[in-house]
Design a protein around this motif. Structure first.
Motif, PDB file in Angstrom:
ATOM      1  N   ALA A   1       0.829  -1.212   0.000  1.00 43.19           N
ATOM      2  CA  ALA A   1       0.000   0.000   0.000  1.00 43.19           C
ATOM      3  C   ALA A   1       0.862   1.260   0.000  1.00 43.19           C
ATOM      4  O   ALA A   1       0.518   2.257  -0.643  1.00 43.19           O
ATOM      5  CB  ALA A   1      -0.921  -0.003   1.216  1.00 43.19           C
ATOM      6  N   ASP A   2       1.995   1.226   0.693  1.00 47.67           N
ATOM      7  CA  ASP A   2       2.907   2.381   0.713  1.00 47.67           C
ATOM      8  C   ASP A   2       3.383   2.729  -0.700  1.00 47.67           C
ATOM      9  O   ASP A   2       3.465   3.909  -1.076  1.00 47.67           O
ATOM     10  CB  ASP A   2       4.129   2.085   1.589  1.00 47.67           C
ATOM     11  CG  ASP A   2       3.835   2.232   3.073  1.00 47.67           C
ATOM     12  OD1 ASP A   2       2.936   3.023   3.423  1.00 47.67           O
ATOM     13  OD2 ASP A   2       4.514   1.570   3.871  1.00 47.67           O
ATOM     14  N   VAL A   3       3.703   1.709  -1.476  1.00 50.17           N
ATOM     15  CA  VAL A   3       4.183   1.937  -2.844  1.00 50.17           C
ATOM     16  C   VAL A   3       3.041   2.456  -3.718  1.00 50.17           C
ATOM     17  O   VAL A   3       3.228   3.371  -4.528  1.00 50.17           O
ATOM     18  CB  VAL A   3       4.777   0.643  -3.447  1.00 50.17           C
ATOM     19  CG1 VAL A   3       5.289   0.897  -4.860  1.00 50.17           C
ATOM     20  CG2 VAL A   3       5.899   0.112  -2.562  1.00 50.17           C
ATOM     21  N   ILE A   4       1.861   1.886  -3.550  1.00 49.69           N
ATOM     22  CA  ILE A   4       0.696   2.331  -4.317  1.00 49.69           C
ATOM     23  C   ILE A   4       0.415   3.810  -4.049  1.00 49.69           C
ATOM     24  O   ILE A   4       0.207   4.597  -4.984  1.00 49.69           O
ATOM     25  CB  ILE A   4      -0.541   1.477  -3.962  1.00 49.69           C
ATOM     26  CG1 ILE A   4      -0.352   0.039  -4.465  1.00 49.69           C
ATOM     27  CG2 ILE A   4      -1.814   2.092  -4.550  1.00 49.69           C
ATOM     28  CD1 ILE A   4      -1.418  -0.935  -3.976  1.00 49.69           C
ATOM     29  N   ALA A   5       0.408   4.189  -2.773  1.00 50.73           N
ATOM     30  CA  ALA A   5       0.114   5.584  -2.410  1.00 50.73           C
ATOM     31  C   ALA A   5       1.162   6.529  -2.983  1.00 50.73           C
ATOM     32  O   ALA A   5       0.827   7.627  -3.463  1.00 50.73           O
ATOM     33  CB  ALA A   5       0.041   5.722  -0.893  1.00 50.73           C
ATOM     34  N   TRP A   6       2.419   6.124  -2.937  1.00 49.10           N
ATOM     35  CA  TRP A   6       3.478   6.975  -3.496  1.00 49.10           C
ATOM     36  C   TRP A   6       3.301   7.159  -5.001  1.00 49.10           C
ATOM     37  O   TRP A   6       3.379   8.275  -5.516  1.00 49.10           O
ATOM     38  CB  TRP A   6       4.851   6.381  -3.204  1.00 49.10           C
ATOM     39  CG  TRP A   6       5.960   7.192  -3.802  1.00 49.10           C
ATOM     40  CD1 TRP A   6       6.423   8.411  -3.394  1.00 49.10           C
ATOM     41  CD2 TRP A   6       6.721   6.854  -4.977  1.00 49.10           C
ATOM     42  NE1 TRP A   6       7.434   8.840  -4.224  1.00 49.10           N
ATOM     43  CE2 TRP A   6       7.632   7.916  -5.203  1.00 49.10           C
ATOM     44  CE3 TRP A   6       6.723   5.754  -5.840  1.00 49.10           C
ATOM     45  CZ2 TRP A   6       8.533   7.902  -6.263  1.00 49.10           C
ATOM     46  CZ3 TRP A   6       7.617   5.744  -6.902  1.00 49.10           C
ATOM     47  CH2 TRP A   6       8.516   6.806  -7.103  1.00 49.10           C
ATOM     48  N   LEU A   7       3.032   6.076  -5.716  1.00 48.57           N
ATOM     49  CA  LEU A   7       2.843   6.165  -7.159  1.00 48.57           C
ATOM     50  C   LEU A   7       1.636   7.021  -7.522  1.00 48.57           C
ATOM     51  O   LEU A   7       1.612   7.685  -8.558  1.00 48.57           O
ATOM     52  CB  LEU A   7       2.682   4.765  -7.761  1.00 48.57           C
ATOM     53  CG  LEU A   7       3.950   3.921  -7.856  1.00 48.57           C
ATOM     54  CD1 LEU A   7       3.608   2.499  -8.281  1.00 48.57           C
ATOM     55  CD2 LEU A   7       4.955   4.539  -8.830  1.00 48.57           C
ATOM     56  N   ALA A   8       0.624   7.017  -6.665  1.00 57.89           N
ATOM     57  CA  ALA A   8      -0.585   7.810  -6.910  1.00 57.89           C
ATOM     58  C   ALA A   8      -0.390   9.281  -6.589  1.00 57.89           C
ATOM     59  O   ALA A   8      -1.176  10.123  -7.028  1.00 57.89           O
ATOM     60  CB  ALA A   8      -1.743   7.259  -6.079  1.00 57.89           C
ATOM     61  N   SER A   9       0.657   9.603  -5.854  1.00 57.74           N
ATOM     62  CA  SER A   9       0.847  10.955  -5.338  1.00 57.74           C
ATOM     63  C   SER A   9       1.711  11.818  -6.254  1.00 57.74           C
ATOM     64  O   SER A   9       2.467  11.308  -7.085  1.00 57.74           O
ATOM     65  CB  SER A   9       1.505  10.898  -3.958  1.00 57.74           C
ATOM     66  OG  SER A   9       2.908  10.675  -4.088  1.00 57.74           O
ATOM     67  N   PRO A  10       1.640  13.146  -6.079  1.00 64.04           N
ATOM     68  CA  PRO A  10       2.507  14.052  -6.837  1.00 64.04           C
ATOM     69  C   PRO A  10       3.990  13.842  -6.547  1.00 64.04           C
ATOM     70  O   PRO A  10       4.842  14.332  -7.294  1.00 64.04           O
ATOM     71  CB  PRO A  10       2.045  15.435  -6.362  1.00 64.04           C
ATOM     72  CG  PRO A  10       0.646  15.238  -5.895  1.00 64.04           C
ATOM     73  CD  PRO A  10       0.640  13.878  -5.285  1.00 64.04           C
ATOM     74  N   ARG A  11       4.318  13.131  -5.476  1.00 66.08           N
ATOM     75  CA  ARG A  11       5.723  12.830  -5.180  1.00 66.08           C
ATOM     76  C   ARG A  11       6.360  11.990  -6.288  1.00 66.08           C
ATOM     77  O   ARG A  11       7.576  11.966  -6.441  1.00 66.08           O
ATOM     78  CB  ARG A  11       5.832  12.096  -3.835  1.00 66.08           C
ATOM     79  CG  ARG A  11       5.346  12.897  -2.638  1.00 66.08           C
ATOM     80  CD  ARG A  11       6.279  14.051  -2.302  1.00 66.08           C
ATOM     81  NE  ARG A  11       5.830  14.804  -1.150  1.00 66.08           N
ATOM     82  CZ  ARG A  11       6.151  14.534   0.108  1.00 66.08           C
ATOM     83  NH1 ARG A  11       6.907  13.487   0.383  1.00 66.08           N
ATOM     84  NH2 ARG A  11       5.694  15.283   1.092  1.00 66.08           N
TER      85      ARG A  11
END
Length: 250
Positions: A222-232
């Motif tokens: 989930a951490d990787v998914i959230a990062w990929l979804a984010s402007p980061r």
């Protein structure tokens, strides 16, 4: 200096398929913590447990149906005014050799894993292209890129997701839409429920195949998914991120 702990996700709108499963629930919880408003979708009625007024609305439906994809996007627009993120997480597995896999089993796995990803992505891209921004994150697998005996239909479906990810990234990059996939190694989940006596214990037993000597927990994916979804991850698109504990380093 203040630090933005939301990864730039606050007030974004997301659809998460397969939200009643382990990775799905972890992803919904993490996105919620970052201030995302969510449509949580799953064929399992237990997804309704995630409902939170003003923050999470749920949809019980079959991810492989065209009407479901359209309904999910419509729900996001009606409830939250738009759509910024799609997480194609819904998936089924099948542990059978090619010779032992029936045509019906093949069709069922491809329908949920590959067709479901395609349908939801297609409907989401139509909305995202009109607004000139968006992010899609697909959940693939290490078997998208390596062979593993006994995973014929599953591997084919995940390979399809990896390739679809690249095509969509190329087709929609000019619309400021990023499309990426995460490829987990073995994750300790209940995906083998009904197939083996103890899914989590069975999967945990594959730790020795990973360089880190253990399997992943749902929250780590989930951490990787959230990062990929984010402007980061603003300059990351068309990528297959191996969140596999070193599995494919061999």
């Amino acid at each position: 200096m203040s630090i933005d702990t939301t990864q730039g996700l606050r007030e974004r709108v997301a659809i998460v398929t397969g939200a009643a499963g382990d990775i799905g629930r972890a992803t919904v919880a993490l996105l919620l913590a970052h201030g995302v408003r969510i449509v949580a979708e799953d064929i399992n009625p237990e997804v309704r447990d995630l409902e939170q007024a003003g923050h999470i609305v749920t949809l019980v439906a079959d991810v492989s149906e065209e009407a479901t994809a359209k309904q999910a996007i419509k729900l996001a627009q009606e409830q939250y005014g738009g759509l910024d993120i799609l997480v194609n997480n819904a998936g089924r597995t099948l542990n059978k050799s090619v010779a032992d896999t029936s045509a019906q089993e093949w069709d069922q796995i491809l329908a949920v894993n590959a067709r479901g990803c395609f349908l939801h992505s297609r409907e989401a891209l139509r909305v995202m292209a009109a607004q000139e921004q968006g992010a899609i994150v697909n959940v693939a697998s290490v078997v998208s890129v390596i062979g593993m005996a006994g995973t014929a239909a599953y591997a084919a479906s995940k390979g399809a997701i990896a390739q679809l990810t690249k095509v969509m990234a190329l087709e929609y990059g000019a619309h400021n839409i990023r499309v990426n996939a995460v490829a987990p190694g073995v994750v300790e989940t209940g995906i083998l429920n009904g197939i083996v006596a103890d899914s989590r214990a069975t999967l945990a037993g594959y730790g020795h195949l990973h360089a880190l000597g253990r399997v992943a927990q749902p929250g780590e994916i989930a951490d990787v998914i959230a990062w990929l979804a984010s402007p980061r991850a603003s300059f990351v698109t068309g990528a297959l991120i191996m969140a596999d504990g070193g599995y494919t380093a061999r």
